[in-house]
Design a protein around this motif. Structure first.
Motif, PDB file in Angstrom:
ATOM      1  N   ALA A   7      39.066  38.502  47.540  1.00 10.37           N
ATOM      2  CA  ALA A   7      37.796  38.824  46.885  1.00 10.37           C
ATOM      3  C   ALA A   7      37.518  40.324  46.939  1.00 10.37           C
ATOM      4  N   VAL A   8      37.805  40.947  48.067  1.00  7.67           N
ATOM      5  CA  VAL A   8      37.611  42.399  48.175  1.00  7.67           C
ATOM      6  C   VAL A   8      38.562  43.126  47.229  1.00  7.67           C
ATOM      7  N   ASP A   9      39.811  42.676  47.160  1.00  5.55           N
ATOM      8  CA  ASP A   9      40.755  43.256  46.193  1.00  5.55           C
ATOM      9  C   ASP A   9      40.202  43.148  44.778  1.00  5.55           C
ATOM     10  N   ARG A  10      39.646  41.989  44.459  1.00  2.00           N
ATOM     11  CA  ARG A  10      39.150  41.716  43.113  1.00  2.00           C
ATOM     12  C   ARG A  10      37.950  42.599  42.780  1.00  2.00           C
ATOM     13  N   VAL A  11      37.009  42.709  43.711  1.00  2.00           N
ATOM     14  CA  VAL A  11      35.785  43.487  43.464  1.00  2.00           C
ATOM     15  C   VAL A  11      36.071  44.980  43.400  1.00  2.00           C
ATOM     16  N   THR A  12      36.981  45.446  44.239  1.00  2.00           N
ATOM     17  CA  THR A  12      37.248  46.891  44.337  1.00  2.00           C
ATOM     18  C   THR A  12      38.390  47.349  43.447  1.00  2.00           C
ATOM     19  N   ASN A  13      39.133  46.375  42.897  1.00  2.00           N
ATOM     20  CA  ASN A  13      40.345  46.700  42.134  1.00  2.00           C
ATOM     21  C   ASN A  13      41.287  47.565  42.974  1.00  2.00           C
ATOM     22  N   HIS A  14      41.389  47.186  44.242  1.00  2.00           N
ATOM     23  CA  HIS A  14      42.205  47.940  45.198  1.00  2.00           C
ATOM     24  C   HIS A  14      42.893  46.944  46.112  1.00  2.00           C
ATOM     25  N   LYS A  15      44.210  47.062  46.263  1.00  2.00           N
ATOM     26  CA  LYS A  15      44.963  46.134  47.103  1.00  2.00           C
ATOM     27  C   LYS A  15      44.916  46.594  48.550  1.00  2.00           C
TER      28      LYS A  15
END
Length: 330
Positions: free
Chosen positions: A269-277
């Motif tokens: 979810a954090v990857d998705r919201v921030t567009n950062h892996k």
């Protein structure tokens, strides 16, 4: 509505500061009592009165209750890190149990009528079923959970002997930040997963640890019920309203959404919201951690005049991220 004020211990900390906002927004007079060991004076809304002190200081606490006509207490002060409680149990029994006993006695002596306690799902230990109901066995597997359960027992016995009622809210995993960005998780070195993950997304940490991948869960990582801190704060105000309306009854209620997410799902979810892996590092299990903690929240929904407003994982992450960015500007 109370004629007097609400004393909020730990009101300069993460959850306490949001409860202060909810109380003030509802029209209550609020006194924050905090030693600022982990809290921040700048997190306290200026509409509240801040008193610095230790809750074991009976004379100071009782003078504060008298001077500010305190009629209710919301008790957030205490230590909350599960692995630390395993390595340093005496700290937790002092900060959570002994200090709470002193505060409860001060409340009784001062004629306080209502007491709301920040308890925890850690009181259940390894649950016999998921989701967990309030009637399920409470067999803590760490000193943190035991220290909180002991305070629940004290409140139960005191309420049977004195004219005071209480609500013990058993939190599941609290996350997010005030949607208006008035407060948020600000502790340096915090152990909350979403806090750690948004720090990493903003470059404040290089990695995010995943502690245990061999739990009996769908992806092997720990599953938790994440509740938005502003919804939790609203539940405290609703609990106070209920205690005022029916002073003969006390309540012990789970505070969660009834849905669990694994560590990997949260990081996705954090990857998705921030567009950062995020850079994930697999670690061994931490001492005292249960595999899955998800609330059966039917009782709190039926008992309180409370409906969650922000029960969405991505929304919780977005609010936490916005607060983390604000902290970066301080």
């Amino acid at each position: 509505m109370l004629d007097g004020s609400v004393l909020v211990t730990g009101g300069a900390g993460y959850i306490g500061s949001h409860a202060v906002l909810a109380l003030l927004d509802a029209g209550h007079r609020v006194v924050v009592y905090d030693n600022l060991s982990t809290g921040f004076d700048w997190l306290v809304d200026p509409r509240a009165t801040l008193v610095r002190g230790e809750i074991e200081d009976d004379a100071h606490v009782r003078a504060t209750m008298r001077d500010h006509q305190v009629q209710a207490v919301m008790h957030f002060a205490g230590s909350i890190i599960v692995p630390e409680s395993v390595s340093n149990p005496l700290k937790y029994y002092r900060n959570n149990t002994v200090a709470s006993r002193a505060l409860i006695e001060s409340a009784v002596v001062s004629g306080v009528k209502h007491f709301i306690f920040s308890s925890t799902a850690a009181t259940y230990g390894t649950p016999v079923r998921v989701p967990i109901a309030e009637s399920d066995p409470t067999v803590p597997i760490n000193p943190y959970g035991t220290s909180k359960l002991m305070t629940e027992a004290m409140l139960r016995d005191v309420a049977a002997a004195h004219p005071i009622n209480y609500a013990a809210l058993r939190y599941f995993n609290v996350a997010g930040a005030d949607p208006q960005q008035r407060a948020g998780q600000s502790t340096i070195g915090a152990t909350h997963l979403i806090k750690i993950a948004v720090e990493a997304a903003l470059g404040k940490r290089e990695t995010v640890g995943v502690y245990g991948t061999d739990y009996d869960t769908p992806d092997g990582t720990g599953v938790r019920d994440y509740i938005h801190v502003s919804d939790l704060a609203a539940a405290h105000v609703a609990a106070l309203d209920l205690l005022i309306a029916d002073p003969a009854k006390s309540h012990t209620l789970n505070a969660g959404y009834g849905k669990g997410f694994s560590v990997l799902e949260v990081l996705d979810a954090v990857d998705r919201v921030t567009n950062h892996k995020l850079n994930r590092v697999i670690e061994g299990r931490r001492a005292g951690d249960a595999g899955e903690l998800v609330a059966d929240n039917r009782a709190i929904l039926a008992t309180l005049d409370w409906t969650p407003q922000r029960a969405d994982l991505d929304l919780i992450v977005r609010d936490a991220l916005a607060w983390e960015r604000k902290l970066s500007e301080r």
